[in-house]
Design a protein around this motif. Structure first.
Motif, mmCIF file in Angstrom:
data_model
loop_
_atom_site.group_PDB
_atom_site.id
_atom_site.type_symbol
_atom_site.label_atom_id
_atom_site.label_comp_id
_atom_site.label_asym_id
_atom_site.label_seq_id
_atom_site.Cartn_x
_atom_site.Cartn_y
_atom_site.Cartn_z
ATOM 1 N N ARG A 333 -3.414 -4.994 -0.620
ATOM 2 C CA ARG A 333 -4.718 -5.172 0.039
ATOM 3 C C ARG A 333 -4.591 -5.964 1.335
ATOM 4 N NH1 ARG A 333 -10.055 -5.996 -3.188
ATOM 5 N NH2 ARG A 333 -9.803 -4.513 -4.855
ATOM 6 N N LEU A 334 -3.672 -6.924 1.336
ATOM 7 C CA LEU A 334 -3.556 -7.833 2.479
ATOM 8 C C LEU A 334 -2.229 -7.639 3.201
ATOM 9 C CD1 LEU A 334 -4.953 -11.108 0.825
ATOM 10 C CD2 LEU A 334 -6.207 -9.272 1.928
ATOM 11 N N ARG A 335 -1.790 -6.415 3.279
ATOM 12 C CA ARG A 335 -0.498 -6.158 3.911
ATOM 13 C C ARG A 335 -0.671 -5.899 5.400
ATOM 14 N NH1 ARG A 335 0.465 0.243 3.159
ATOM 15 N NH2 ARG A 335 -1.663 0.670 3.542
ATOM 16 N N GLU A 336 0.442 -5.960 6.119
ATOM 17 C CA GLU A 336 0.452 -5.622 7.531
ATOM 18 C C GLU A 336 0.191 -4.108 7.629
ATOM 19 O OE1 GLU A 336 1.238 -4.777 11.254
ATOM 20 O OE2 GLU A 336 3.154 -4.488 10.256
ATOM 21 N N PRO A 337 -0.836 -3.665 8.390
ATOM 22 C CA PRO A 337 -1.281 -2.267 8.302
ATOM 23 C C PRO A 337 -0.210 -1.225 8.615
ATOM 24 C CG PRO A 337 -2.778 -3.564 9.659
ATOM 25 C CD PRO A 337 -1.636 -4.445 9.322
ATOM 26 N N SER A 338 0.736 -1.562 9.494
ATOM 27 C CA SER A 338 1.724 -0.544 9.876
ATOM 28 C C SER A 338 2.840 -0.410 8.838
ATOM 29 C CB SER A 338 2.322 -0.880 11.240
ATOM 30 O OG SER A 338 3.052 -2.077 11.149
ATOM 31 N N ARG A 339 2.860 -1.284 7.842
ATOM 32 C CA ARG A 339 3.932 -1.242 6.847
ATOM 33 C C ARG A 339 3.446 -0.601 5.549
ATOM 34 N NH1 ARG A 339 7.695 -5.308 8.399
ATOM 35 N NH2 ARG A 339 7.781 -5.083 10.659
ATOM 36 N N GLU A 340 4.348 0.129 4.922
ATOM 37 C CA GLU A 340 4.044 0.724 3.623
ATOM 38 C C GLU A 340 4.092 -0.341 2.537
ATOM 39 O OE1 GLU A 340 3.290 3.771 2.013
ATOM 40 O OE2 GLU A 340 2.485 4.014 4.043
ATOM 41 N N SER A 341 5.100 -1.218 2.676
ATOM 42 C CA SER A 341 5.316 -2.241 1.648
ATOM 43 C C SER A 341 4.233 -3.312 1.727
ATOM 44 C CB SER A 341 6.698 -2.864 1.874
ATOM 45 O OG SER A 341 6.735 -4.140 1.332
ATOM 46 N N GLY A 342 3.862 -3.832 0.591
ATOM 47 C CA GLY A 342 2.855 -4.887 0.567
ATOM 48 C C GLY A 342 3.458 -6.279 0.657
ATOM 49 N N ASP A 344 4.980 -7.531 3.417
ATOM 50 C CA ASP A 344 4.725 -8.100 4.741
ATOM 51 C C ASP A 344 3.225 -8.402 4.851
ATOM 52 O OD1 ASP A 344 6.190 -8.900 6.835
ATOM 53 O OD2 ASP A 344 6.340 -6.960 7.820
ATOM 54 N N LEU A 345 2.845 -9.634 4.659
ATOM 55 C CA LEU A 345 1.420 -9.966 4.540
ATOM 56 C C LEU A 345 0.778 -10.239 5.897
ATOM 57 C CD1 LEU A 345 1.531 -12.336 1.442
ATOM 58 C CD2 LEU A 345 1.189 -9.878 1.484
ATOM 59 N N GLN A 346 -0.411 -9.680 6.079
ATOM 60 C CA GLN A 346 -1.184 -9.936 7.302
ATOM 61 C C GLN A 346 -2.646 -9.590 7.023
ATOM 62 O OE1 GLN A 346 0.085 -8.086 11.063
ATOM 63 N NE2 GLN A 346 -2.063 -7.573 11.350
ATOM 64 N N SER A 347 -3.536 -10.540 7.235
ATOM 65 C CA SER A 347 -4.940 -10.273 6.918
ATOM 66 C C SER A 347 -5.857 -11.346 7.496
ATOM 67 C CB SER A 347 -5.113 -10.233 5.395
ATOM 68 O OG SER A 347 -6.470 -10.163 5.062
ATOM 69 N N MET A 348 -7.167 -11.060 7.488
ATOM 70 C CA MET A 348 -8.171 -12.066 7.863
ATOM 71 C C MET A 348 -8.681 -12.803 6.622
ATOM 72 S SD MET A 348 -10.524 -10.154 10.673
ATOM 73 C CE MET A 348 -11.597 -11.538 10.981
ATOM 74 N N SER A 349 -8.165 -12.393 5.435
ATOM 75 C CA SER A 349 -8.775 -12.887 4.196
ATOM 76 C C SER A 349 -7.927 -13.877 3.420
ATOM 77 C CB SER A 349 -9.098 -11.691 3.289
ATOM 78 O OG SER A 349 -9.784 -10.717 4.008
ATOM 79 N N PHE A 350 -6.933 -14.496 4.055
ATOM 80 C CA PHE A 350 -6.082 -15.428 3.307
ATOM 81 C C PHE A 350 -6.759 -16.783 3.080
ATOM 82 C CE2 PHE A 350 -2.500 -12.984 5.400
ATOM 83 C CZ PHE A 350 -2.111 -12.342 4.248
ATOM 84 N N CYS A 351 -7.532 -17.225 4.074
ATOM 85 C CA CYS A 351 -8.024 -18.612 4.037
ATOM 86 C C CYS A 351 -9.003 -18.823 2.888
ATOM 87 C CB CYS A 351 -8.696 -18.970 5.360
ATOM 88 S SG CYS A 351 -7.559 -18.943 6.737
ATOM 89 N N VAL A 352 -8.773 -19.914 2.129
ATOM 90 C CA VAL A 352 -9.654 -20.237 1.007
ATOM 91 C C VAL A 352 -10.923 -20.906 1.534
ATOM 92 C CG1 VAL A 352 -9.819 -21.535 -1.152
ATOM 93 C CG2 VAL A 352 -7.671 -20.429 -0.526
ATOM 94 N N GLY A 353 -10.768 -21.772 2.521
ATOM 95 C CA GLY A 353 -11.931 -22.362 3.182
ATOM 96 C C GLY A 353 -12.467 -23.630 2.555
ATOM 97 N N LEU A 369 1.669 -13.591 7.857
ATOM 98 C CA LEU A 369 2.480 -14.479 7.022
ATOM 99 C C LEU A 369 3.866 -13.909 6.742
ATOM 100 C CD1 LEU A 369 -0.074 -15.702 4.315
ATOM 101 C CD2 LEU A 369 0.586 -16.815 6.427
ATOM 102 N N GLY A 370 3.997 -12.582 6.778
ATOM 103 C CA GLY A 370 5.281 -11.974 6.421
ATOM 104 C C GLY A 370 5.549 -12.137 4.940
ATOM 105 N N PRO A 371 6.816 -12.036 4.515
ATOM 106 C CA PRO A 371 7.144 -12.208 3.103
ATOM 107 C C PRO A 371 6.852 -13.651 2.660
ATOM 108 C CG PRO A 371 8.953 -11.202 4.312
ATOM 109 C CD PRO A 371 7.991 -11.693 5.327
ATOM 110 N N THR A 372 6.178 -13.794 1.526
ATOM 111 C CA THR A 372 5.718 -15.128 1.116
ATOM 112 C C THR A 372 5.919 -15.345 -0.382
ATOM 113 O OG1 THR A 372 4.020 -14.940 2.805
ATOM 114 C CG2 THR A 372 3.734 -16.692 1.212
#
Lengths: 531, 242
Positions: A333-342, A344-353, A369-372
């Motif tokens: 759900r929160l992967r980098e859009p150009s990658r098939e694998s999940g 490589d993380l990239q999203s606007m929804s990581f922050c807990v706030g 974030l990349g691999p985490t």
């Protein structure tokens, strides 16, 4: 006095003419006066309304508080014009710069850039009386540029196409080219023998972000010393681009960045904060002990743990009741859009706030974030400890266990042992009060080093990585928070598929509407004819 | 109903029941639609709606240079040619009421020219796009303002010309000059350029199409519109007494 038809005399007509001219002149005066008055008002009050959904052109609260926090006057000088580099690009056969090329290719773009810088400075000057500025068009006001250069003890050429910020004896320079994002043919140094290329309008601008960094660095007073642990073949070794970029970024934000060899440094307490940027080689036992002692005496740590490398932070983070799992998060759900694998993380929804570090960025900017690694907050922890989750994966995320071969420096993911990692934490802020120490310790633990990768730090208009790192440093070093997501000069693109839009547009816009107008014209024509 | 409203209604009906107006509108919509479809929209992949709105707005303003003089040329010049101007000026109407009514009708027709632009955005929304309606609204405000200024210029041109063709020609020159003078001044004439650029209508529209409504620009447009309407009123009055 000759009488004219209509019984009007020449004097009468002259009077009428004079009256008309007088009233028209009065109208011109009133029109120019009202525009001038409103223009003057606009320098004191913001008379522009930002209608964009994302408030793209509004000053952020962070910028506002940063400017209001300025304690000493800052004077800004921005001179723009054709510098030596540009002139060399447009030489004719006789070696003279071609005025037509300058006017056609460079002037419009530079004017646009200058206008944007001017607008940011103008808006800022409305917020604080501490900031004064002058914008000089070097081509039309060379004398003004010369006077300004003499005042600053510089050569006029040295002031061109950069913003110079001066606060007392402290100075910062922001080159104009740094505020233009993406490819800028014609603004890169000329390649010998290459065919001439003229500048293209950039796809995005970074005036506010770059100038904001410079003002923050100026206004931050003393520069806290930040140590970056080196000597472990990690992501940031001295001499690497990553280290230079991080150092440059921290310096522009008012920190002094220095490589730190733990075993060779006598007193770690001189460092306001220590960053451990995902070392490839395990820390020696003595090094871990030094970091633990530093933490226990109120030290500030930013620990990154990349899933590709083994880590041994356990002794440092144990009292906080936090465990770093030897796994990598797979979150489709929160992967980098150009990658098939999940992975490589990239999203606007990581922050807990729930914390000043991430709350201002929540749902506003994307983080790469990349691999985490996943973090686990256990129930048991030492007394006087506070733990706040900063970044979180989605509920559907999986954790794939990884194994490391420290002799080869490789790692492998065990796909077969993949398991659900609901609401896995990716980063946390940890605080601990020590009985014997005059101040509390603060630690931020991040499951990956990708957040501070140079490419992401260099893109302030697309990613919030700069803001996130800056907020981490601000919290760790207890400085006033200034970044609450900086102004986005580049708004989220609102795209439409051309394939889906082209057909209805052709039928409605190109055929339907004109046909409707022609049909109305025909019906009106025949209706008039029949009557 | 006030006298201005009655005259406005009469003028509007005259504009809307003239086949020429609809032919002109049809051609303009065809031109604008074709430009939007084949020049503004990319040929494949995904298109940025914000950029399309910005480009479409600029095309709509440029089209007004030609459209507005053709609409306004008949306002007063036609009355002069047909001899009905004497009836009009001797009717129980003040000069400014005549001008305001004629301006209002022409402005309404001018609005019909660009009102297809928000419609294109609606089509884009139906096609799965997500236009930002704030900038669309700001662009409409800007086109309304620019249209008012250009229409006022056209009405003024019509008030000083004796026939429709001359009115259209003078209107064309004035509207083109008003829009492009700040950009046609050589760069080394910095003083002149500085003065003219503060009244750069194209730049104001460009800003609005990105989503910014600037009260300075609005004041400029209202002032210029009022100024040219004042000129037209005085021109009509001078004719009456000359």
């Amino acid at each position: 006095m000759g009488m004219k038809p209509g019984g009007m005399t020449k004097a009468w007509r002259t009077g009428v003419f004079a009256n008309v001219v007088l009233i028209c002149a009065l109208g011109v005066f009133v029109a120019i006066g009202s525009v001038t008055l409103v223009r003057k008002l606009s320098w004191r009050h913001d008379l522009r309304f930002d209608m964009t959904a994302e408030r793209t052109y509004s000053m952020s609260d962070g910028d506002r508080s940063m400017l209001r926090a300025l304690e000493a006057p800052v004077s800004v000088v921005f001179a723009w014009g054709f510098d030596r580099d540009i002139l060399q690009r447009v030489l004719d056969a006789q070696g003279a710069p071609r005025a037509d090329l300058l006017a056609q290719h460079y002037r419009p773009l530079m004017e646009d850039a200058a206008r944007r810088v001017h607008r940011v400075l103008e808006e800022w000057s409305h917020v604080t009386p501490q900031l004064t500025y002058s914008v000089i068009d070097a081509d039309s006001a060379p004398r003004e540029l010369e006077l300004e250069a003499r005042r600053l003890g510089r050569h006029p050429e040295e002031l061109l196409n950069k913003v110079l910020l001066v606060q007392g004896t402290r100075r910062r320079e922001v080159p104009l080219s740094r505020m233009m994002r993406d490819v800028q043919w014609g603004f890169f140094p000329a390649m010998p023998g290459a065919s001439p290329r003229f500048p293209q309008p950039p796809s995005s601008w970074g005036m506010s972000a770059e100038l904001g960094s410079a003002v923050r660095a100026l206004g931050s007073g003393s520069m806290p010393l930040v140590g970056v642990v080196v000597g472990h073949d990690g992501l940031m070794e001295p001499g690497s681009r990553a280290f230079a970029d991080l150092g440059g970024f921290l310096q522009s934000e008012g920190y002094e960045c220095r490589g730190l060899e733990l075993m060779r440094t006598e007193d770690l307490r001189q460092f306001a904060c220590i960053i451990v940027p995902a070392p490839k080689k395990l820390l020696a036992a003595r090094e871990t002990e030094l970091l633990r002692d530093y933490e226990q005496t109120g030290g500030r740590l930013l620990l990154c743990a990349d899933p590709r490398f083994a880590e041994d932070y356990a002794r440092i983070i144990e009292p906080f009741g936090v465990t770093l799992t030897a796994a990598v998060i797979d979150d489709r759900r929160l992967r980098e859009p150009s990658r098939e694998s999940g992975v490589d993380l990239q999203s606007m929804s990581f922050c807990v706030g729930q914390h000043p570090v991430d709350a201002p960025l929540k749902d506003r900017v994307a983080l790469y974030l990349g691999p985490t690694r996943p973090l686990v907050l256990r129930a048991e922890h030492a007394p006087a400890v506070e733990r706040v989750a900063l970044l979180r994966a989605s509920a559907d995320a999986d954790a794939i266990p990884v194994t490391h071969d420290s002799s080869r420096g490789t790692y492998s993911a065990m796909e077969g042992k993949r398991e659900k990692a609901p609401q896995a934490l990716l980063a946390a802020a940890l605080r601990r009060t020590h009985a014997g120490s005059p101040r509390e310790s603060r630690t931020i633990l991040l499951g990956g080093g990708g957040a501070f990768a140079p490419d992401e730090l260099a893109l302030p208009t697309h990613f919030g990585n700069r803001d996130f790192l800056l907020n981490c440093m601000t919290w760790l070093c207890e400085r006033p928070f200034s970044t609450q997501a900086t102004l986005r000069e580049e708004s989220r693109p609102r795209l439409v598929s051309v394939g889906a839009f082209a057909e209805p547009m052709r039928w409605i816009g190109v055929i339907g509407l004109p046909l409707l107008a022609f049909a109305i014209a025909a019906s009106v024509f025949f209706a008039r004819r029949s009557t | 109903m006030s006298r201005v409203a009655i005259l406005f209604r009469r003028e509007l009906m005259a504009q809307l029941t003239a086949p020429g107006t609809w032919v002109l509108l049809g051609l303009s919509w065809l031109w604008l639609g074709a430009l939007f479809r084949w020049q503004v929209m990319p040929s494949a992949g995904h298109g940025d709606l914000q950029f399309m709105l910005w480009q479409g707005t600029l095309h709509a303003v440029n089209m007004q240079i030609l459209f507005v003089p053709l609409i306004t040329m008949r306002c007063l010049a036609e009355e002069k040619r047909s001899g009905t101007i004497e009836m009009l000026v001797t009717a129980p109407l003040a000069d400014h009421e005549i001008i305001i009514a004629k301006f209002g009708a022409a402005w309404f027709v001018d609005t019909l020219l660009w009102c297809v632009l928000p419609l294109y955005m609606l089509v884009a929304r139906q096609a799965g796009g997500d236009p930002d309606w704030g900038p669309v609204l700001a662009a409409c405000f800007a086109l309304l303002g620019a249209g008012a200024v250009l229409t006022a210029i056209g009405v003024f041109a019509s008030s000083i010309a004796t026939n429709q063709l001359l009115a259209a020609f003078v209107g064309l020159l004035l509207t083109f000059g008003f829009l492009y003078a700040p950009r046609l001044v050589p760069p080394d004439w910095s003083f002149t350029q500085g003065i003219l650029s503060s009244g750069d209508l194209l730049k104001q529209v460009e800003e609005s199409a990105r989503g910014i409504v600037d009260l300075v620009a609005v004041t400029f447009q209202v002032s210029m519109c009022a100024l040219f309407l004042l000129f037209a009123t005085r021109s009509l009055e001078a004719r009456k007494w000359a």
